[in-house]
Write a protein that holds these residues in place. Structure first.
Motif: not given
Ligand SMILES: [Zn+2]
Length: 350
Positions: A60, A99, A142-143
């Motif tokens: 992210e 991630r 975050h994304t």
């Molecule tokens: Zn995240």
């Protein structure tokens, strides 16, 4: 707290200076040492200590760019208090475009961590001990996940008065109020009485200009609210009051197939609004994807290839949906007038 000298990993931060510190994060099996880079900007005058972290989920990356731009702002010369910026918390994940950590754990489900636990637990423990517990406030960037795009939004526990004040000051169009017990950084910070915001915007492994600009602006707004930066001298614009949603849920694919998405991010939907159509490659069987309630689209998949059960659209529930759609429009105009898409939905040819 702000009167004691700040010490990170044995380095004492001298008031009015900037310093980069490498937090040790173990070694790779190649013998190479791993470190989490931390940049500290100490103002000439005392004030709050704000940590700003990104890439806790290693793929992210919008937040990495948000922090880079933030650290270049000339206004920081007049900073009161201290910014502790950690652009890449999950260094392992970022290197691998992942991630997770190499042990496939989610760092944001591993807080507060422990000294002798998994790799994720150890990193979480270091982060809590060296950063979070030494701060008065925090913002985590975050994304959306891979192939998923999020409308800029703040997630925070607005039942806490100070958190609510900062969430509104950030000025994203939408606040999702939540108080989860999920092993996240946000939960652990709250347990230590540290108000924290989570900013969600854009997609994993992509830079999104609106999300980045809105992120930088939002952090500056929060710093002004905390009196870390002087108030804006530009004429007070009509402030967009964010709208708060108390619940949201994903609309999932009822069949596997190829999705034709019909509704963009930020769109207002009603119960049974057609969000998209899932069809087989021959177009013989078509299944409608319908919204289950009224609200606004705050997240969606960008990948048209879907399996039964895949999350397609994330809809936040709102009482007054006309009001929120106007807010999203105003927000987009403010941050990127040149990139506003045409208002018509993405209607596929059926
Ligand atoms: Zn995240």
């Amino acid at each position: 707290m702000s009167n004691e000298p700040l010490v990170i990993n044995g380095t004492t931060i001298i008031q009015g200076t900037r310093v980069t510190i490498d937090l040790p994060a173990g070694r790779l099996y190649t013998h190479t040492p791993m470190t989490v880079p931390v940049h500290v900007v100490s103002g000439k005058k005392p004030g709050p200590r704000l940590f700003i972290s990104a890439a806790i989920h290693g793929d992210e990356i919008n937040g990495v760019e948000i922090i880079r731009r933030l650290l270049k702002l000339p206004a920081l010369k007049r900073l009161r208090g201290t910014i502790i910026a950690i652009p890449i918390v999950n260094v392992h994940g970022l290197i691998n475009h992942s991630r997770y950590l190499p042990d496939r754990r989610d760092l944001n489900r591993s807080f507060p961590g422990s000294e002798r636990g998994s790799l994720a637990a150890r990193l979480a423990n270091t982060f809590m001990k060296e950063i979070v517990k030494k701060c008065t406030h925090g913002i985590d960037l975050h994304t959306g996940a891979l192939h998923r795009d999020n409308l800029p939004q703040i997630r925070a526990n607005i039942d806490d008065e100070e958190t609510d004040r900062l969430a509104r000051a950030f000025n994203a169009p939408v606040i999702i109020s939540s108080n989860l017990r999920d092993g996240s950084l946000r939960e652990s910070a709250a347990e230590h009485g540290i108000p924290m915001l989570l900013y969600e915007a854009g997609e994993a492994l992509r830079f999104d200009e609106v999300s980045i600009r809105a992120g930088v602006k939002g952090i500056v707004n929060v710093m002004r609210e905390l009196e870390m930066l002087p108030a804006s001298r530009s004429k007070a614009k009509k402030k967009i009051e964010p709208v708060v949603a108390r619940s949201s849920s994903w609309v999932r694919a009822s069949e596997s197939g190829i999705l034709r998405a019909m509704i963009p991010l930020g769109a207002r939907v009603k119960k049974n609004t057609l969000l998209g159509i899932v069809a087989d490659p021959f177009g013989d069987t078509e299944t409608k994807v319908l919204s289950q309630f009224s609200g606004i689209v705050i997240g969606r998949t960008n990948l048209p290839l879907v399996n039964e059960g895949d999350a397609l659209y994330h809809v936040a529930r709102f009482e007054d949906i006309e009001e929120i759609e106007a807010k999203v429009d105003e927000f987009q105009e403010e941050h990127l007038p040149e990139l506003i898409p045409s208002p018509k939905p993405e209607s596929p040819i059926i």
